[in-house]
Enzyme design. Structure first.
Site, PDB file in Angstrom:
ATOM      1  N   LYS A 127       0.881  -1.316   0.086  1.00  0.00           N
ATOM      2  CA  LYS A 127      -0.028  -0.006   0.188  1.00  0.00           C
ATOM      3  C   LYS A 127       0.902   1.234  -0.083  1.00  0.00           C
ATOM      4  O   LYS A 127       0.438   2.136  -0.584  1.00  0.00           O
ATOM      5  CB  LYS A 127      -0.993   0.090   1.128  1.00  0.00           C
ATOM      6  CG  LYS A 127      -1.927  -0.896   0.938  1.00  0.00           C
ATOM      7  CD  LYS A 127      -3.263  -0.823   1.807  1.00  0.00           C
ATOM      8  CE  LYS A 127      -4.363  -1.732   1.520  1.00  0.00           C
ATOM      9  NZ  LYS A 127      -5.496  -1.440   2.142  1.00  0.00           N
TER      10      LYS A 127
ATOM     11  N   LYS B 248      -4.101 -10.546  -5.555  1.00  0.00           N
ATOM     12  CA  LYS B 248      -5.494 -10.590  -4.923  1.00  0.00           C
ATOM     13  C   LYS B 248      -6.546  -9.613  -5.341  1.00  0.00           C
ATOM     14  O   LYS B 248      -6.283  -8.510  -5.543  1.00  0.00           O
ATOM     15  CB  LYS B 248      -5.184 -10.735  -3.349  1.00  0.00           C
ATOM     16  CG  LYS B 248      -6.451 -10.028  -2.570  1.00  0.00           C
ATOM     17  CD  LYS B 248      -5.912  -9.580  -1.211  1.00  0.00           C
ATOM     18  CE  LYS B 248      -6.164  -8.437  -0.661  1.00  0.00           C
ATOM     19  NZ  LYS B 248      -7.286  -7.826  -0.183  1.00  0.00           N
TER      20      LYS B 248
ATOM     21  N   LYS C 122     -10.959  -4.496  -2.914  1.00  0.00           N
ATOM     22  CA  LYS C 122     -12.270  -3.579  -3.476  1.00  0.00           C
ATOM     23  C   LYS C 122     -11.796  -2.284  -3.623  1.00  0.00           C
ATOM     24  O   LYS C 122     -12.356  -1.345  -4.231  1.00  0.00           O
ATOM     25  CB  LYS C 122     -13.015  -3.549  -1.871  1.00  0.00           C
ATOM     26  CG  LYS C 122     -12.616  -2.731  -0.891  1.00  0.00           C
ATOM     27  CD  LYS C 122     -13.766  -2.732   0.253  1.00  0.00           C
ATOM     28  CE  LYS C 122     -13.793  -3.738   1.286  1.00  0.00           C
ATOM     29  NZ  LYS C 122     -12.647  -3.349   2.293  1.00  0.00           N
TER      30      LYS C 122
HETATM   31  P1  ATP Z   1      -8.818  -2.756   0.628  1.00  0.00           P
HETATM   32  O1  ATP Z   1      -8.658  -2.983  -0.963  1.00  0.00           O
HETATM   33  O2  ATP Z   1      -9.425  -1.698   0.635  1.00  0.00           O
HETATM   34  O3  ATP Z   1      -7.484  -3.078   1.310  1.00  0.00           O
HETATM   35  P2  ATP Z   1      -9.761  -5.259   0.696  1.00  0.00           P
HETATM   36  O4  ATP Z   1     -10.683  -5.749  -0.329  1.00  0.00           O
HETATM   37  O5  ATP Z   1      -8.518  -6.115   0.884  1.00  0.00           O
HETATM   38  O6  ATP Z   1      -9.686  -3.886   1.052  1.00  0.00           O
HETATM   39  P3  ATP Z   1     -10.295  -5.781   3.629  1.00  0.00           P
HETATM   40  O7  ATP Z   1     -11.303  -4.843   4.041  1.00  0.00           O
HETATM   41  O8  ATP Z   1      -9.198  -5.397   3.897  1.00  0.00           O
HETATM   42  O9  ATP Z   1     -10.741  -6.075   2.016  1.00  0.00           O
HETATM   43  O10 ATP Z   1     -10.720  -7.181   3.795  1.00  0.00           O
HETATM   44  C1  ATP Z   1     -11.946  -7.977   4.594  1.00  0.00           C
HETATM   45  C2  ATP Z   1     -11.949  -9.479   4.547  1.00  0.00           C
HETATM   46  O11 ATP Z   1     -11.809  -9.802   3.330  1.00  0.00           O
HETATM   47  C3  ATP Z   1     -10.391  -9.811   5.263  1.00  0.00           C
HETATM   48  O12 ATP Z   1     -10.679 -11.053   6.067  1.00  0.00           O
HETATM   49  C4  ATP Z   1      -9.680 -10.235   3.888  1.00  0.00           C
HETATM   50  O13 ATP Z   1      -8.781 -11.330   4.187  1.00  0.00           O
HETATM   51  C5  ATP Z   1     -10.695 -10.956   3.023  1.00  0.00           C
HETATM   52  N1  ATP Z   1     -10.428 -10.643   1.597  1.00  0.00           N
HETATM   53  C6  ATP Z   1     -10.132  -9.347   1.182  1.00  0.00           C
HETATM   54  N2  ATP Z   1      -9.960  -9.637  -0.316  1.00  0.00           N
HETATM   55  C7  ATP Z   1      -9.941 -11.124  -0.336  1.00  0.00           C
HETATM   56  C8  ATP Z   1      -9.805 -11.979  -1.402  1.00  0.00           C
HETATM   57  N3  ATP Z   1      -9.626 -11.395  -2.755  1.00  0.00           N
HETATM   58  N4  ATP Z   1      -9.996 -13.267  -1.481  1.00  0.00           N
HETATM   59  C9  ATP Z   1     -10.506 -13.650  -0.216  1.00  0.00           C
HETATM   60  N5  ATP Z   1     -10.471 -13.058   1.065  1.00  0.00           N
HETATM   61  C10 ATP Z   1     -10.227 -11.845   0.901  1.00  0.00           C
END
Ligand code: ATP
Ligand code: LTN
Length: 337
Positions: A115, A199, A202
């Protein structure tokens, strides 16, 4: 006498719209666990502001995430659903643990490296981004959680939480339960549709990257049809980086269908190329999300109802968190107020 239920806590940032990665990696298992565990599920707004957020959008997303939680099957009678900033103990314990957190451990975190690399200039990287895992440790430890249901990307943060808890317990006496990561067997790491080696996230800007839980069926179909694959024809699970796109599509299909790998591969044994695979993955995604989307569209028009759930959830959370915080303050030598 029955033994008390084990406690679990987890959180999702209101940093954008939830993706099918968030659903399959985290939310889906949160729903499944609420029958068996004493559950605390948190919308982590204090974490979201570790990167810049628009205030109006942040407020809207926080309610949107609450509505999605409930639409996806979280039951406020069974789980405490709350907003992190409504429970001040999180910020307080976050600070206390910050004073114990070795900088070396923090600089090693992959999420920080990824990040911070995305921010153009070093001066614009907030110290909160570096300290993000310490606040996450505070979230978990305040509830004496024995398990934390998360996706695979959070493994390192869970290790950090355990190390920090052990350090605290060693210095000040047994205070915290040491938590375990609870990672689903299928769907723990959904990859970006346009970047199958990274990965799905969002907050990624590209249109073709993620399927959001609230995407309309036509949008889901369009995104799936555009997913990056390879020049071959084999529709089989594989660890080969070349085949990461196909592997990801099969994983999404498997996670939504609940089938075994063998059964999934058998479903595509007679497919005429990747087009058939993409269509099938799009359809199962559309159909799996449909009931949640219908429920969401009803709930989002009832902000009073949603805010009430968050208020009750915060009260339940405070009852547990404030007790742990009082013990922490006593153990480190703060004078009682
Ligand atoms: P950001 O992109 O804003 O960092 P993010 O999409 O990575 O957000 P988080 O809010 O950080 O999402 O994660 C919430 C939950 O979703 C966590 O338990 C994380 O492990 C899970 N998660 C996020 N992205 C994935 C993915 N691509 N596959 C499986 N689990 C995920
Ligand atoms: N860092 C997590 C979100 C998060 C979290 C938590 C997860 C913040 N606090 C406590 C589990 C428990 C992420 O998914 N990026």
């Amino acid at each position: 006498m029955s033994t008390p239920k084990k406690r679990i806590l987890s959180g999702i940032q209101p940093s954008g719209s939830l993706t099918i990665g968030n659903y399959l990696g985290a939310l889906k298992q949160w729903v499944a666990r609420q029958e068996v565990y004493d559950c605390f599920y948190c919308i982590v707004d204090l974490h979201a502001i570790t990167v810049p957020q628009d205030p109006t959008e942040l407020r809207e997303k926080t309610r949107e995430v609450a509505a999605i939680f409930i639409a996806a099957g979280l039951d406020p009678q069974k789980a405490a659903i709350f907003v992190q900033s409504h429970v001040t103990a999180h910020a307080e314990l976050g600070w206390i643990l910050t004073c114990l957190a070795p900088l070396g451990w923090l600089y090693r975190m992959t999420q920080f490296k990824d990040k911070s690399a995305k921010q153009a200039q070093e001066e614009s990287i907030g110290a909160g981004l570096l300290n993000y895992p310490t606040l996450m440790a505070a979230d978990i430890l305040l509830y004496q959680s024995s398990a934390v249901p998360v996706g695979d990307d959070q493994r390192q943060h869970l290790e950090y939480t355990r190390d920090l808890a052990q350090r605290f317990n060693h210095l000040y006496g047994d205070t915290f339960t040491i938590p375990e990561a609870m990672i689903p067997e299928i769907g723990a790491r959904i990859m970006g549709l346009d970047t199958p080696l990274a990965k799905m996230s969002k907050s990624e800007a590209s249109e073709a990257h993620a399927v959001f839980m609230l995407d309309a069926p036509e949008v889901i179909r369009k995104k799936m049809m555009r997913a990056v694959t390879d020049s071959g024809r084999d529709i089989l699970f594989s660890d080969d980086p070349e085949k990461a796109g196909v592997n990801n599509l099969l994983t999404i299909y498997q996670a939504f269908s609940g089938k075994t790998r063998e059964a999934v591969e058998a479903d595509f044994a007679n497919a005429r190329g990747y087009g058939d695979l993409k269509k099938a993955v799009a359809e199962i995604t559309v159909e799996s999300l449909r009931p949640m989307q219908e429920e969401y569209h009803k709930l989002i028009h009832e902000p009073g109802y949603l805010d009430g759930i968050l208020r009750d959830g915060a009260a339940q959370a405070r009852a547990v968190a404030d007790k742990t915080l009082a013990t922490v303050k006593h153990n480190i030598g703060f004078l009682a107020s």
